[in-house]
Write a protein that holds these residues in place. Structure first.
Motif, PDB file in Angstrom:
ATOM      1  N   ARG A   2     -25.456  28.510  14.934  1.00 14.06           N
ATOM      2  CA  ARG A   2     -26.598  29.138  15.607  1.00 14.06           C
ATOM      3  C   ARG A   2     -27.327  30.094  14.676  1.00 14.06           C
ATOM      4  NH1 ARG A   2     -26.531  31.481  21.673  1.00 14.06           N
ATOM      5  NH2 ARG A   2     -26.813  29.231  21.939  1.00 14.06           N
ATOM      6  N   ASP A  28     -19.636  17.278  16.721  1.00 16.62           N
ATOM      7  CA  ASP A  28     -18.733  16.551  17.604  1.00 16.62           C
ATOM      8  C   ASP A  28     -17.974  15.527  16.775  1.00 16.62           C
ATOM      9  OD1 ASP A  28     -17.455  15.678  19.932  1.00 16.62           O
ATOM     10  OD2 ASP A  28     -19.308  15.784  21.114  1.00 16.62           O
ATOM     11  N   TYR A  40     -26.315  20.979  25.504  1.00 17.02           N
ATOM     12  CA  TYR A  40     -25.734  19.985  24.599  1.00 17.02           C
ATOM     13  C   TYR A  40     -25.700  18.609  25.258  1.00 17.02           C
ATOM     14  CZ  TYR A  40     -22.356  17.427  21.813  1.00 17.02           C
ATOM     15  OH  TYR A  40     -21.735  16.452  21.067  1.00 17.02           O
ATOM     16  N   PHE A  68     -29.531  18.697  17.029  1.00 15.54           N
ATOM     17  CA  PHE A  68     -30.209  19.965  16.755  1.00 15.54           C
ATOM     18  C   PHE A  68     -31.074  20.272  17.964  1.00 15.54           C
ATOM     19  CE2 PHE A  68     -34.057  21.986  14.557  1.00 15.54           C
ATOM     20  CZ  PHE A  68     -33.557  23.273  14.712  1.00 15.54           C
ATOM     21  N   ASN A  69     -30.921  21.458  18.541  1.00 10.70           N
ATOM     22  CA  ASN A  69     -31.806  21.849  19.633  1.00 10.70           C
ATOM     23  C   ASN A  69     -32.275  23.277  19.454  1.00 10.70           C
ATOM     24  OD1 ASN A  69     -29.703  23.503  20.581  1.00 10.70           O
ATOM     25  ND2 ASN A  69     -30.025  22.938  22.706  1.00 10.70           N
ATOM     26  N   VAL A 122     -22.211  16.811  12.385  1.00 10.63           N
ATOM     27  CA  VAL A 122     -23.368  17.284  13.143  1.00 10.63           C
ATOM     28  C   VAL A 122     -24.006  16.106  13.869  1.00 10.63           C
ATOM     29  CG1 VAL A 122     -24.917  17.056  11.143  1.00 10.63           C
ATOM     30  CG2 VAL A 122     -25.492  18.605  13.017  1.00 10.63           C
ATOM     31  N   ARG A 144     -20.846  24.784  17.412  1.00  3.97           N
ATOM     32  CA  ARG A 144     -22.242  24.799  16.994  1.00  3.97           C
ATOM     33  C   ARG A 144     -22.469  25.835  15.900  1.00  3.97           C
ATOM     34  NH1 ARG A 144     -24.003  27.383  22.782  1.00  3.97           N
ATOM     35  NH2 ARG A 144     -23.567  29.575  22.291  1.00  3.97           N
ATOM     36  N   ASN A 168     -29.773  25.690  17.401  1.00  5.39           N
ATOM     37  CA  ASN A 168     -28.366  25.292  17.415  1.00  5.39           C
ATOM     38  C   ASN A 168     -28.180  23.928  16.761  1.00  5.39           C
ATOM     39  OD1 ASN A 168     -27.218  27.434  19.330  1.00  5.39           O
ATOM     40  ND2 ASN A 168     -28.835  26.534  20.576  1.00  5.39           N
ATOM     41  N   LEU A 169     -27.185  23.830  15.902  1.00  6.84           N
ATOM     42  CA  LEU A 169     -26.694  22.552  15.396  1.00  6.84           C
ATOM     43  C   LEU A 169     -25.348  22.299  16.049  1.00  6.84           C
ATOM     44  CD1 LEU A 169     -27.479  22.956  11.602  1.00  6.84           C
ATOM     45  CD2 LEU A 169     -28.426  21.176  13.077  1.00  6.84           C
ATOM     46  N   TYR A 170     -25.226  21.216  16.815  1.00  7.61           N
ATOM     47  CA  TYR A 170     -23.977  20.904  17.500  1.00  7.61           C
ATOM     48  C   TYR A 170     -23.178  19.890  16.695  1.00  7.61           C
ATOM     49  CZ  TYR A 170     -25.314  23.418  21.723  1.00  7.61           C
ATOM     50  OH  TYR A 170     -25.654  24.395  22.627  1.00  7.61           O
ATOM     51  N   LYS A 223     -17.200  23.481  22.747  1.00  5.42           N
ATOM     52  CA  LYS A 223     -18.407  23.088  22.025  1.00  5.42           C
ATOM     53  C   LYS A 223     -18.390  23.822  20.686  1.00  5.42           C
ATOM     54  CE  LYS A 223     -21.177  22.785  26.264  1.00  5.42           C
ATOM     55  NZ  LYS A 223     -22.238  23.463  27.052  1.00  5.42           N
TER      56      LYS A 223
END
Length: 233
Positions: free
Chosen positions: A77, A54, A224, A147-148, A144, A75, A50-52, A73
């Motif tokens: 994916r 904000d 997140y 990244f998780n 961005v 993201r 996932n790239l979040y 949220k």
């Protein structure tokens, strides 16, 4: 409806999250298999990336921390390998209203996840993708920030009324939105197991009986929020 395991939500649903820090993943999986609702495995386990996104003042993060009644949220994916050519990414906008939530999912153009990746790369991807006006509006003023990735097992009852996911091997990477990223420094959480029970609104009267089988504690755990606090604070 799903595409390679991506879930397209058309209505709102509940998501109950459980933090398991006293059992090993195989012990949690064994409990799920013993459930009287006979959970099966509709998909093989796989890594989720996932790239979040904000705002510059982290509005989405603070809304989630504060438990705002309406929050979201945003993201990108994909599944499998974290780096290299990403051929089937999806944009997801998760919307939460009180205790229930939904999400909007849109296919994106392929891209390369490497040291050259930054916010400019991502917005170029958005410009090449066939996104509706609603999605373009959601992306305005977003960059961005995280990244998780984690390893996910999938379970569902025979009638698919209740779905479970079991997440382990979490990793969190800070993203530099303006410059190149080497993805060298990151934080890991290998001890916690996150279980999520997901079901449609009409199944709420039966949910306590399903969740009551598990000796897990309910949590507001957000990957997140956890990732931001691990790599920024």
């Amino acid at each position: 409806m799903s595409e390679q395991g991506y879930t397209y939500l058309r209505t709102f649903r509940y998501e109950r999250k459980f933090l398991v820090d006293t059992l090993m993943p195989f012990q949690v999986a064994a409990l799920i298999k013993q459930h009287p609702r006979l959970f099966n495995t509709p998909y093989p386990p796989r890594y989720v990336n996932n790239l979040y996104l904000d705002t510059t003042d982290m509005v989405n993060y603070f809304e989630n921390v504060d438990g705002a009644m309406q929050r979201r949220k945003v993201r990108v994916r994909w599944y499998g390998e974290p780096f290299g050519e990403i051929t089937r990414p999806m944009l997801e906008v998760k919307i939460k209203e009180g205790m229930v939530g939904t999400k909007r999912t849109y296919p994106l153009a392929p891209f390369q996840m490497d040291s050259r990746f930054c916010s400019r790369t991502l917005h170029h991807i958005f410009s090449k993708s066939d996104l509706p006006d609603e999605a373009q509006l959601n992306l305005r003023n977003l960059d961005v920030v995280l990244f998780n990735r984690y390893y996910r097992h999938y379970y569902a009852t025979h009638d698919v009324a209740f779905r479970l996911t079991l997440d382990t091997k979490q990793s969190f990477y800070k993203i530099n939105g303006l410059f190149r990223n080497q993805f060298i420094h990151h934080q890991k959480n290998s001890s916690d197991v996150i279980v999520e029970l997901k079901y449609e609104v009409e199944q709420e009267p039966h949910a306590n009986r399903v969740s009551g089988f598990f000796p897990f504690r309910v949590t507001r755990n957000s990957k997140y929020v956890q990732g931001i606090e691990r790599v920024y604070f």
